[in-house]
Write a protein that holds these residues in place. Structure first.
Motif, PDB file in Angstrom:
ATOM      1  N   ASN A 147     -21.735 -44.284 -42.561  1.00  0.00           N
ATOM      2  CA  ASN A 147     -21.045 -44.610 -43.814  1.00  0.00           C
ATOM      3  C   ASN A 147     -21.770 -45.760 -44.491  1.00  0.00           C
ATOM      4  O   ASN A 147     -21.695 -46.898 -44.048  1.00  0.00           O
ATOM      5  CB  ASN A 147     -19.588 -44.989 -43.536  1.00  0.00           C
ATOM      6  CG  ASN A 147     -18.812 -43.829 -42.957  1.00  0.00           C
ATOM      7  OD1 ASN A 147     -18.907 -42.717 -43.460  1.00  0.00           O
ATOM      8  ND2 ASN A 147     -18.072 -44.068 -41.896  1.00  0.00           N
TER       9      ASN A 147
ATOM     10  N   GLY B 228     -22.769 -47.791 -48.177  1.00  0.00           N
ATOM     11  CA  GLY B 228     -22.410 -48.023 -49.572  1.00  0.00           C
ATOM     12  C   GLY B 228     -23.536 -47.594 -50.486  1.00  0.00           C
ATOM     13  O   GLY B 228     -24.699 -47.903 -50.235  1.00  0.00           O
ATOM     14  N   LYS B 229     -23.218 -46.872 -51.542  1.00  0.00           N
ATOM     15  CA  LYS B 229     -24.266 -46.373 -52.439  1.00  0.00           C
ATOM     16  C   LYS B 229     -24.929 -47.472 -53.255  1.00  0.00           C
ATOM     17  O   LYS B 229     -26.001 -47.266 -53.805  1.00  0.00           O
ATOM     18  CB  LYS B 229     -23.699 -45.296 -53.365  1.00  0.00           C
ATOM     19  CG  LYS B 229     -22.628 -45.808 -54.298  1.00  0.00           C
ATOM     20  CD  LYS B 229     -22.098 -44.717 -55.206  1.00  0.00           C
ATOM     21  CE  LYS B 229     -20.975 -45.310 -56.019  1.00  0.00           C
ATOM     22  NZ  LYS B 229     -20.955 -44.915 -57.368  1.00  0.00           N
ATOM     23  N   ASP B 230     -24.314 -48.642 -53.331  1.00  0.00           N
ATOM     24  CA  ASP B 230     -24.878 -49.736 -54.111  1.00  0.00           C
ATOM     25  C   ASP B 230     -25.465 -50.839 -53.241  1.00  0.00           C
ATOM     26  O   ASP B 230     -25.702 -51.944 -53.711  1.00  0.00           O
ATOM     27  CB  ASP B 230     -23.809 -50.322 -55.035  1.00  0.00           C
ATOM     28  CG  ASP B 230     -23.363 -49.320 -56.080  1.00  0.00           C
ATOM     29  OD1 ASP B 230     -24.220 -48.542 -56.554  1.00  0.00           O
ATOM     30  OD2 ASP B 230     -22.169 -49.283 -56.408  1.00  0.00           O
ATOM     31  N   ILE B 231     -25.709 -50.545 -51.977  1.00  0.00           N
ATOM     32  CA  ILE B 231     -26.283 -51.522 -51.060  1.00  0.00           C
ATOM     33  C   ILE B 231     -27.730 -51.159 -50.793  1.00  0.00           C
ATOM     34  O   ILE B 231     -28.072 -49.989 -50.607  1.00  0.00           O
ATOM     35  CB  ILE B 231     -25.494 -51.558 -49.731  1.00  0.00           C
ATOM     36  CG1 ILE B 231     -24.072 -52.057 -50.000  1.00  0.00           C
ATOM     37  CG2 ILE B 231     -26.193 -52.427 -48.704  1.00  0.00           C
ATOM     38  CD1 ILE B 231     -23.170 -51.993 -48.801  1.00  0.00           C
TER      39      ILE B 231
END
Length: 120
Positions: A62, A64-67
């Protein structure tokens, strides 16, 4: 207080170790098992490291798409050529938001964005 490491849960330790060692250039500091179902590796030099955790029962990571994780390189052009030679697709870039910095992104085996940046 100091920042020690970033933990990344991975779905395949071998692929992730190969990526972070060969592509990013991080050496393995410690690599050990936790029972029969878990494996942990710490990579990097200096105070800040990347911790990879593999859990045999986990089929997905899992993220984060912005990490993203950023790593400084001497030359963006050389690094882009290198990742392409290794069969790694460029996710996005290169970008040069100002005359002093240039960067691009790839993704690790689980889809985490990795930024390579050249400070000019």
């Amino acid at each position: 207080m100091k920042f020690c490491w970033t933990t990344i849960k991975v779905t395949n330790m071998e692929k992730s170790l190969r990526f972070y060692q060969e592509i990013v250039g991080l050496p393995v500091n410690r690599h050990f098992g936790m029972g029969t179902d878990m494996e942990i590796a710490f990579l990097g030099e200096g105070e800040t490291q990347v911790e990879l955790i593999y859990n045999k029962g986990a089929n997905e990571a899992n993220l984060g798409k912005d990490i993203s994780l950023g790593f400084e390189v001497a030359s963006i052009d050389e690094m882009m050529s290198y990742v392409k030679e290794k069969g790694i697709a460029v996710h996005s870039g290169p970008f040069q938001p100002n005359p002093h910095v240039k960067f691009f992104y790839v993704t690790d085996p689980d889809g985490l964005k990795i930024q390579f940046v050249e400070n000019m």
